[in-house]
Scaffold this motif. Structure first.
Motif, PDB file in Angstrom:
ATOM      1  N   CYS A 197       0.813  -1.219   0.000  1.00 45.76           N
ATOM      2  CA  CYS A 197       0.000   0.000   0.000  1.00 45.76           C
ATOM      3  C   CYS A 197       0.844   1.265   0.000  1.00 45.76           C
ATOM      4  N   ILE A 202     -11.662  -8.717   3.027  1.00 39.91           N
ATOM      5  CA  ILE A 202     -12.049  -7.309   3.116  1.00 39.91           C
ATOM      6  C   ILE A 202     -11.618  -6.731   4.465  1.00 39.91           C
ATOM      7  N   PHE A 242      -7.779  -6.292   4.428  1.00 38.33           N
ATOM      8  CA  PHE A 242      -7.322  -5.150   3.635  1.00 38.33           C
ATOM      9  C   PHE A 242      -7.698  -3.821   4.272  1.00 38.33           C
ATOM     10  N   CYS A 243      -8.759  -3.810   5.074  1.00 33.94           N
ATOM     11  CA  CYS A 243      -9.198  -2.563   5.703  1.00 33.94           C
ATOM     12  C   CYS A 243      -8.404  -2.236   6.964  1.00 33.94           C
ATOM     13  N   CYS A 302      -9.239   2.812   5.083  1.00 36.29           N
ATOM     14  CA  CYS A 302      -9.721   2.451   3.750  1.00 36.29           C
ATOM     15  C   CYS A 302     -11.159   1.965   3.863  1.00 36.29           C
ATOM     16  N   THR A 328     -11.965  -2.049  -1.128  1.00 34.00           N
ATOM     17  CA  THR A 328     -11.193  -3.300  -1.053  1.00 34.00           C
ATOM     18  C   THR A 328     -11.970  -4.486  -1.604  1.00 34.00           C
ATOM     19  N   ALA A 343     -10.494  -8.257  -2.740  1.00 42.62           N
ATOM     20  CA  ALA A 343     -10.825  -9.290  -1.761  1.00 42.62           C
ATOM     21  C   ALA A 343     -11.575 -10.443  -2.410  1.00 42.62           C
ATOM     22  N   CYS A 394      -4.476  -7.294  -2.946  1.00 41.86           N
ATOM     23  CA  CYS A 394      -4.186  -5.935  -2.489  1.00 41.86           C
ATOM     24  C   CYS A 394      -3.551  -5.106  -3.605  1.00 41.86           C
ATOM     25  N   ASN A 398      -6.232  -3.885  -5.900  1.00 45.72           N
ATOM     26  CA  ASN A 398      -6.913  -2.714  -5.332  1.00 45.72           C
ATOM     27  C   ASN A 398      -6.077  -1.452  -5.497  1.00 45.72           C
TER      28      ASN A 398
END
Length: 277
Positions: free
Chosen positions: A120, A194, A197-198, A205, A210, A214, A266, A269
């Motif tokens: 990220c 999800i 990734f959050c 985010c 995401t 995901a 990821c 995204n």
């Protein structure tokens, strides 16, 4: 523009795209996370086994719940590890031992955090102790999610019978979903990814941003697991190269690629995020 020029332009675009994907160093972070996840498996299994006597679940229920999420070729190895640890460990862990088990098993979560932060492009401003405590908290949440999945798996038939006997359209729809285990696994994994990734990267985010990566990672995880199981059963020469360690070698390869799929979700995204800017 001639065909040759169009071919060269397409080649340059593909090359730039490949270089951009390679710049995320997914294989490096996946290998690092996979190594520590393997080390974290045993304390995590011991912790789960210490919780099972306080529930209505058994080790057989635990093994059946993981069917489809891991390759079928690894199920005998998992069955052996769970039953061996169950027989050799105490029924209930002391509070200090439980904390040590959570701390040890959270190492894999910690490495996933590091990899997602790098992908990220965010700096980790939290201290090492803070991150490990957060990893421990996430590990507890993952154990709770596993127990919830156990409950859904164990009481799924009773729920299915109840939903089918109901006249409500929504319950009838849920009954159709419960009949498809693959779809249910896809939904559960997508929701888990999800959440990962959050909350794992050191940034805020929205879940909707995401969602594509995901779902793609969850679908890739399940499809690769099925393909890997078929390949190892029918075409693999692991037993010839690794002998009695063939199952362990297959497990490490499967885990490495699955963690890579998670990280590539990821990456996907991130690419979508760049296109929105």
């Amino acid at each position: 523009m001639s065909f040759r020029d169009r071919t060269r332009a397409l080649y340059r675009r593909i090359r730039r795209f490949a270089q951009r994907i390679a710049s995320y160093h997914v294989s490096l972070y996946a290998a690092n996370a996979s190594f520590y996840i393997i080390l974290s498996v045993f304390p995590a299994v011991i912790l789960i086994l210490s919780l099972l006597p306080h529930t209505v679940f058994s080790t057989t229920d635990l093994i059946r719940t993981l069917e489809g999420v891991i390759p079928s070729i690894l199920e005998p190895l998992l069955d052996y590890v769970i039953r061996d640890l169950s027989a050799s460990s105490t029924v209930t862990l002391a509070s200090v031992s439980a904390l040590v088990a959570v701390w040890s098993s959270s190492r894999g979560v910690y490495c996933i955090q590091i990899g997602l932060n790098a992908i990220c492009g965010v700096r980790e401003s939290r201290s090492f102790l803070h991150m490990r405590l957060i990893s421990m908290l996430y590990m507890i949440f993952l154990l709770a999610a596993l127990l919830l999945t156990l409950a859904i798996h164990m009481f799924g038939q009773q729920l299915l019978a109840f939903f089918l006997s109901s006249s409500l359209p929504f319950l009838q729809f849920l009954a159709k979903i419960l009949q498809f285990r693959g779809l249910l696994l896809l939904i559960v994994l997508s929701l888990l990814f999800i959440a990962i990734f959050c909350v794992f990267p050191n940034r805020r985010c929205a879940p909707r941003r995401t969602f594509p990566g995901a779902v793609g990672a969850a679908l890739g995880w399940l499809v690769f697991t099925e393909i890997f199981s078929y390949y190892v059963k029918n075409f693999s020469a692991y037993s010839a190269f690794y002998g009695s360690l063939s199952a362990a070698a297959a497990a490490m390869l499967w885990l490495y690629i699955c963690i890579s799929i998670l990280f590539y979700g990821c990456v996907f995204n991130q690419l979508l995020e760049r296109r929105r800017l």
